[in-house]
Structure formats: structure tokens, C-alpha cells
Design a protein around this motif. Structure first.
Motif, short mmCIF file in Angstrom:
data_model
loop_
_atom_site.label_atom_id
_atom_site.label_comp_id
_atom_site.label_asym_id
_atom_site.label_seq_id
_atom_site.Cartn_x
_atom_site.Cartn_y
_atom_site.Cartn_z
N MET A 1 0.85 -1.36 -0.22
CA MET A 1 -0.14 0.02 0.15
C MET A 1 0.75 1.31 -0.12
N ASP A 2 1.89 1.26 0.61
CA ASP A 2 2.58 2.56 0.85
C ASP A 2 3.53 2.76 -0.24
N HIS A 3 3.91 1.64 -1.01
CA HIS A 3 4.71 1.47 -2.41
C HIS A 3 3.70 2.19 -3.42
N MET A 4 2.38 2.46 -3.38
CA MET A 4 1.56 2.82 -4.34
C MET A 4 1.46 4.21 -4.21
N ASP B 1 4.87 12.29 -5.07
CA ASP B 1 4.42 13.42 -4.86
C ASP B 1 3.32 13.11 -3.52
N GLY B 2 3.38 12.21 -3.15
CA GLY B 2 2.38 11.80 -1.93
C GLY B 2 1.11 11.46 -2.37
N VAL B 3 0.80 11.06 -3.82
CA VAL B 3 -0.44 10.96 -4.02
C VAL B 3 -0.76 9.50 -4.50
N VAL B 4 -1.66 8.65 -4.11
CA VAL B 4 -2.09 7.50 -4.62
C VAL B 4 -3.20 7.64 -5.61
N ARG B 5 -2.91 7.22 -6.80
CA ARG B 5 -3.76 7.53 -8.09
C ARG B 5 -4.51 6.36 -8.69
N GLY B 6 -5.67 6.29 -8.79
CA GLY B 6 -6.32 5.21 -9.36
C GLY B 6 -7.96 5.40 -9.35
N PRO B 7 -8.47 4.76 -10.19
CA PRO B 7 -9.97 4.88 -10.32
C PRO B 7 -10.72 3.63 -9.33
N ALA B 8 -10.36 3.93 -8.13
CA ALA B 8 -11.10 3.00 -7.11
C ALA B 8 -12.28 3.64 -6.28
N GLY B 9 -12.58 4.91 -6.59
CA GLY B 9 -13.76 5.38 -5.94
C GLY B 9 -13.98 5.18 -4.51
N VAL C 1 -4.33 6.56 6.96
CA VAL C 1 -3.46 5.85 7.89
C VAL C 1 -1.93 6.06 7.70
N ILE C 2 -1.63 5.69 6.43
CA ILE C 2 -0.11 6.21 6.02
C ILE C 2 0.39 7.48 6.58
N SER C 3 -0.44 8.70 6.37
CA SER C 3 -0.05 9.69 7.05
C SER C 3 0.14 9.90 8.27
N GLU C 4 -0.84 9.50 8.98
CA GLU C 4 -0.74 9.47 10.43
C GLU C 4 0.27 8.85 11.03
N VAL C 5 0.67 7.49 10.68
CA VAL C 5 1.91 6.51 11.10
C VAL C 5 3.11 7.05 10.62
N THR C 6 3.49 7.44 9.35
CA THR C 6 4.77 7.77 8.86
C THR C 6 4.95 9.34 8.83
N GLY C 7 3.88 10.14 9.02
CA GLY C 7 4.16 11.55 9.06
C GLY C 7 4.45 12.26 7.65
N ARG C 8 4.04 11.37 6.64
CA ARG C 8 3.88 11.85 5.28
C ARG C 8 2.62 12.45 4.85
N GLU D 1 3.25 0.69 11.91
CA GLU D 1 3.79 1.02 13.25
C GLU D 1 4.89 0.38 13.74
N ALA D 2 4.87 -1.09 13.05
CA ALA D 2 5.80 -2.07 13.36
C ALA D 2 7.02 -1.56 12.59
N GLN D 3 7.12 -0.84 11.35
CA GLN D 3 8.11 -0.35 10.59
C GLN D 3 8.57 0.91 10.88
N ARG D 4 8.31 1.37 12.06
CA ARG D 4 8.85 2.69 12.45
C ARG D 4 10.27 2.60 13.13
N PRO D 5 10.98 3.28 13.01
CA PRO D 5 12.21 3.05 13.72
C PRO D 5 12.03 3.41 15.15
N SER D 6 12.48 2.77 15.92
CA SER D 6 12.28 2.82 17.44
C SER D 6 13.07 4.14 17.68
#
Length: 290
Positions: free
Chosen positions: A151-154, A158-166, A213-220, A284-289
Motif C-alpha cells: 500500500m505505501d509503495h503505491m 508527490d504523496g498521491v495514490v492515483r487510481g480509479p477505485a472510488g 493511515v499512512i499519513s498518520e503513522v509515517t508523518g508523510r 507502526e511496526a516499521q517505524r524506527p524505534s
């Protein structure tokens, strides 16, 4: 690890051990002390695992596959690398397994696999399932939802996930949870013969929610842009990928929009005794301690 399929001749064979999912399965089997035959294109790349034997095998080479599968009773089959001829490779490999006397195939399929699935590659999975049903071998299908690790690789640069998922939802699932289910089945295949398991995470999220969720956890600063189908094809044209590949990329999103990846299953927890990992927990588990 031996490098000859005849040495020890384990009756359990695992494909994909040089990849992410197959590697997790092979390592957990080794940790449990289960002997296994690792079917790999290049024996030198097979992981060094206690009790394992490496055998050269290619889905494209029926003779090599049949030789590598001689004496195997249970086979863990991950799908071949995405390519235009993948279904033909799958059918040839299934035929080789049947000819070699394999009794049971545990196949990694896809959530909602059907001949008319919106996601183009899910149609290939449905056809592979059908070929396995007709093979005379016992089978178990593990139908995975989208991998949450992707998910975060999508997210674009520019910080945007693009796709016709509605506002469609996907119940994204982790490789670890899929691997644990696979091992549960592989150590007792008879109990799971003829079963189809839907493997999902604990919740179904929209791409807007996943971006949050990605924004909240990673700060991006991550957000989702709901493209039209036409925009999706245009934005992916720059990669110069073949038509079938672009169709697969775009239909990943349109399948979500159509509701075909929605729905939370309890199969992971029921089979492993553990609640599946959520996207937030994984990130959250991927965040550096600190």
C-alpha cells in the motif's frame, strides 16, 4: 541444505522460496523442523534452511518440473511472475505435478477469483483453480486480498495514490498472515482438501482511509486521487509497459471500485489462532524505534 532433490527426498515441495511469500513459508516450515524440497529456477539462490533440499524447477520447463516433483506428495504453488503467458505456465506446471504423482496442491490464488473478475489477473487465478480441480489431485486454494505491504509503495513521489477505485474497499492482508495460514495447511493437508480460504486483514478500507493511515503513522502527507479510467491509462502510459500489464494495474483499482475486494473474512484467525495484522499495525511496526 542439500542441492539434489534425491538427497533426503522430502515429500513436501515449496515453490517461490526466493521470493517474499514463499520465503516466509519455507522459513517457518524449517523453524518447525519440517523437511521440504525447495523448487527454484537457480539452485544457488535457494535459501539455506535446515532440512531443506533444493531442486531446479521452472514452470516453463515441464520435463524439469516433473523430475523435480518426483516423490512429492504435497506441493505449495505460488503464482508465476506476472507475464502474458502466466496461465499457460500454470497449466503446464499443474500437469507436470499430476504426472509426477503429486497428491495435493496448495495454491496461492486471489480474492474473488472468477472468470469474469474485474481484476484481469484474478481471471488467470480462476482458470488455474479450474485446471487444478480437473487434475485429479487434491487441492486447497488460498485466496489472498491485496497485500498490505504494497500500500505505501503505491504512493507516488508527490504523496498521491492515483487510481480509479472510488469509495470501494479492500481488506488488505499481510504476507506474514498468509504464510502462517499456508504452513497450517501444509503440515496437515488432508484436513484442508477441497477448501477455499479467503485471506483478508481485519478491516476493509477505502484508498482514502488507507492514505490517511499512512499519513498518520509515517508523518508523510499522503492522499488519494480518484482517477477516471481514462486518466489512469494516461498516467501509466509513461512506463511503456505492455497492454496486458497496464490493464492489470488499472483493473486493480476498478476491481476495488466494483466492490470485488470488499468483505472481511475470519479465515486467517480461525486457521492460525491469531488476529490478522491491520495496515496501521504493520506501519507502526516499521517505524524506527526512538
Amino acid at each position: 541444505m542439500e542441492s539434489d532433490a534425491s538427497a533426503g527426498s522430502p515429500s513436501l515441495a515449496v515453490t517461490g522460496s526466493t521470493g517474499w511469500l514463499g520465503g516466509l513459508v519455507a522459513r517457518e516450515l524449517a523453524d518447525r523442523g519440517v523437511a521440504q524440497r525447495l523448487l527454484v529456477r537457480d539452485v544457488s539462490r535457494a535459501p539455506e534452511l535446515s532440512g531443506s533440499v533444493a531442486a531446479r524447477c521452472s514452470y516453463r520447463d515441464a520435463d524439469a518440473a516433473r523430475a523435480a516433483l518426483e516423490g512429492v506428495e504435497t506441493l505449495f504453488m505460488v503464482s508465476a511472475a506476472e507475464n502474458e503467458d502466466r496461465l499457460a505456465e500454470h497449466r503446464a506446471f499443474v500437469d507436470a505435478a499430476a504426472a509426477a504423482g503429486v497428491r495435493h496442491v496448495v495454491y496461492v490464488s486471489f480474492f474473488g477469483a472468477a472468470p469474469d473478475a474485474t481484476f484481469t489477473l484474478a481471471r488467470d487465478h480462476a482458470a488455474t483453480e479450474e485446471h487444478l480441480r480437473a487434475s485429479g489431485m487434491a487441492w486447497t486454494f488460498l485466496r489472498d486480498n491485496l497485500y498490505l505491504e504494497f500500500m505505501d509503495h503505491m504512493v507516488g513521489e508527490d504523496g498521491v495514490v492515483r487510481g480509479p477505485a472510488g469509495d470501494g474497499r479492500a481488506a488488505v492482508v499481510s504476507h506474514d498472515d498468509i504464510a502462517r495460514v499456508a504452513v497450517t495447511v501444509l503440515v496437515d493437508p488432508v484436513s484442508h482438501a477441497g477448501a477455499t480460504y479467503d485471506l483478508t486483514g481485519p478491516e476493509a478500507l477505502t484508498f482514502t482511509e488507507m492514505a490517511a493511515v499512512i499519513s498518520e503513522v509515517t508523518g508523510r502527507d499522503v492522499r488519494f486521487h480518484d482517477e477516471t479510467v481514462e486518466e489512469a491509462y494516461a498516467s501509466r502510459a509513461v512506463y511503456g509497459a505492455p497492454d496486458w500489464q497496464v490493464d492489470a494495474w488499472v483493473s486493480t483499482y476498478t476491481a476495488v471500485a466494483a466492490g470485488e475486494l470488499d468483505g472481511v473474512s475470519r479465515d486467517v484467525e480461525r486457521l492460525t489462532g491469531r488476529r490478522p495484522t491491520s495496515l496501521r499495525e504493520y506501519l507502526e511496526a516499521q517505524r524506527p524505534s526512538s
